[in-house]
Design an enzyme around this catalytic site. Structure first.
Site, PDB file in Angstrom:
ATOM      1  N   CYS A   1       8.700  52.370  48.232  1.00  0.00           N
ATOM      2  CA  CYS A   1       8.264  52.945  46.960  1.00  0.00           C
ATOM      3  C   CYS A   1       9.157  54.126  46.574  1.00  0.00           C
ATOM      4  CB  CYS A   1       6.788  53.331  47.055  1.00  0.00           C
ATOM      5  SG  CYS A   1       6.036  53.647  45.445  1.00  0.00           S
TER       6      CYS A   1
ATOM      7  N   HIS B   1       3.873  48.492  49.581  1.00  0.00           N
ATOM      8  CA  HIS B   1       3.621  49.380  50.720  1.00  0.00           C
ATOM      9  C   HIS B   1       3.191  48.645  51.995  1.00  0.00           C
ATOM     10  CE1 HIS B   1       3.777  53.355  48.706  1.00  0.00           C
ATOM     11  NE2 HIS B   1       3.575  52.615  47.637  1.00  0.00           N
TER      12      HIS B   1
ATOM     13  N   GLU C   1       3.245  49.763  54.935  1.00  0.00           N
ATOM     14  CA  GLU C   1       2.610  50.684  55.891  1.00  0.00           C
ATOM     15  C   GLU C   1       1.112  50.815  55.652  1.00  0.00           C
ATOM     16  OE1 GLU C   1       3.907  51.526  53.165  1.00  0.00           O
ATOM     17  OE2 GLU C   1       3.333  53.513  52.463  1.00  0.00           O
TER      18      GLU C   1
END
EC number: 6.3.5.3
Lengths: 83, 241
Positions: free
Chosen positions: B85, B204, B206
């Protein structure tokens, strides 16, 4: 102190979502007859000392290095304003 | 294996990235934007957020942070680097990756679970996936529209450097953005450099590393998705190999 003004605009071929949003809002407020809007940035740099050609060359480099991203933006003007 | 995660002023997802490294079996190491030091880490993650408030352009000022000087040199020397991002935006601003991100074409912030097709499983961060595999990870951004000139796009396609591509099946979104969430050229969600060690993507991974805290996985239940963990296990494996 001389002031150097730098104008940065999105490249013509890049869609400008902010300009589009402004263009869509204008007729809602009754501002008719505006075909399109593109939105850019204006930087005002106060220079210490004289705005010599050497100083301007440095500022041109700063304009294309940090103030604009050449992938999506053009520096369309860099001009000295009277102190 | 020590994986560094850089924190800039305005970074939001550094904690999640550190946690993802830990869950994948690596040793997470916090790095600070103002330090001219990579602390001898084996790989680096640039996490998401709004570094320096996204002032000027997303990622523009961060690209010149002291830690980035070291990181750019190390990345050119082969250090695995993942930009997520805002981290992807920073990698583009430093020219480690080509192109740039502009505002979403629909002009809104968008947050949803987003399916991505793995187009290249030969990078340092994607070897644990199968080519063509579709993974599902959260996406949340306002400046997520990937743009590059036609020559750059052709080069990315010809060299197989598109790593993640947006595909249909997201939870929701504005009309016309069912598959591609932001108008990105060629549905590009993530790309790599020529060497395959530097990867950037807008969604994302993560946030999809632990069951109970991930995206909803259709057919399996709410918050069960862990599809993002593969990026972090991939880099650990590529470092050992």
């Amino acid at each position: 102190m001389p002031r150097v003004v730098v104008h940065v605009m999105p490249k013509p071929e890049i869609l400008d979502p902010q300009g589009k949003a402004v263009a869509a809002a204008l007729p809602r407020l009754g501002f008719e007859g505006i075909a399109s809007v593109r939105q850019g940035k204006r930087f005002e740099l106060e220079v210490e000392g004289e705005a010599t050609e050497e100083v301007l060359a440095t500022l041109r480099e700063a304009a294309s290095t940090l103030l604009s991203n050449p992938v999506i933006e053009d520096v369309v003007a860099l001009e000295v304003e009277d102190a | 294996m020590r994986i560094g995660v850089v924190t800039f002023p305005g970074t939001l997802d550094d904690r999640d990235a550190l946690r993802a490294v830990r869950l994948a079996g690596g040793e997470p190491v916090s790095l600070w934007h103002g330090d001219d030091d990579l602390q001898a880490v084996d790989a680096v993650v640039l996490p998401g957020g709004f570094s320096y408030g996204d002032y000027l352009r997303a990622g523009a000022i961060s690209g010149f942070a002291p830690v980035m000087g070291k990181l750019v040199d190390a990345a050119k020397g082969g250090l695995p680097v993942l930009g997520i991002c805002n981290g992807f935006q920073i990698l583009c601003e430093t020219h480690l990756l080509p192109g740039a991100m502009i505002k979403n074409a629909h002009r809104s912030f968008l947050c949803r679970d987003q399916p991505l097709r793995i187009e290249n499983n030969r990078t340092a961060w994607t070897t644990e996936y199968a080519e063509g595999q579709v993974i599902r990870v959260p996406l949340k951004n306002q400046d997520g529209q990937y743009v590059a000139d036609d020559r750059t796009l052709a080069q990315l396609e010809d060299e197989g450097r598109v790593v993640f591509r947006y595909v249909a099946g997201a939870t929701h979104g504005p009309a016309g953005f069912e598959a591609n969430p932001n108008g990105s050229r060629h549905d590009i969600a993530g790309i790599t450099n020529e060497a395959g060690n530097v990867v950037g993507l807008m969604p994302h991974p993560e946030h999809a590393v632990e069951a109970g805290f991930g995206p909803d996985q259709p057919g399996e239940g709410t918050r069960t998705g862990t599809d993002g963990l593969g990026l972090f296990t991939s880099v650990l494996r590529s470092l050992v190999a």
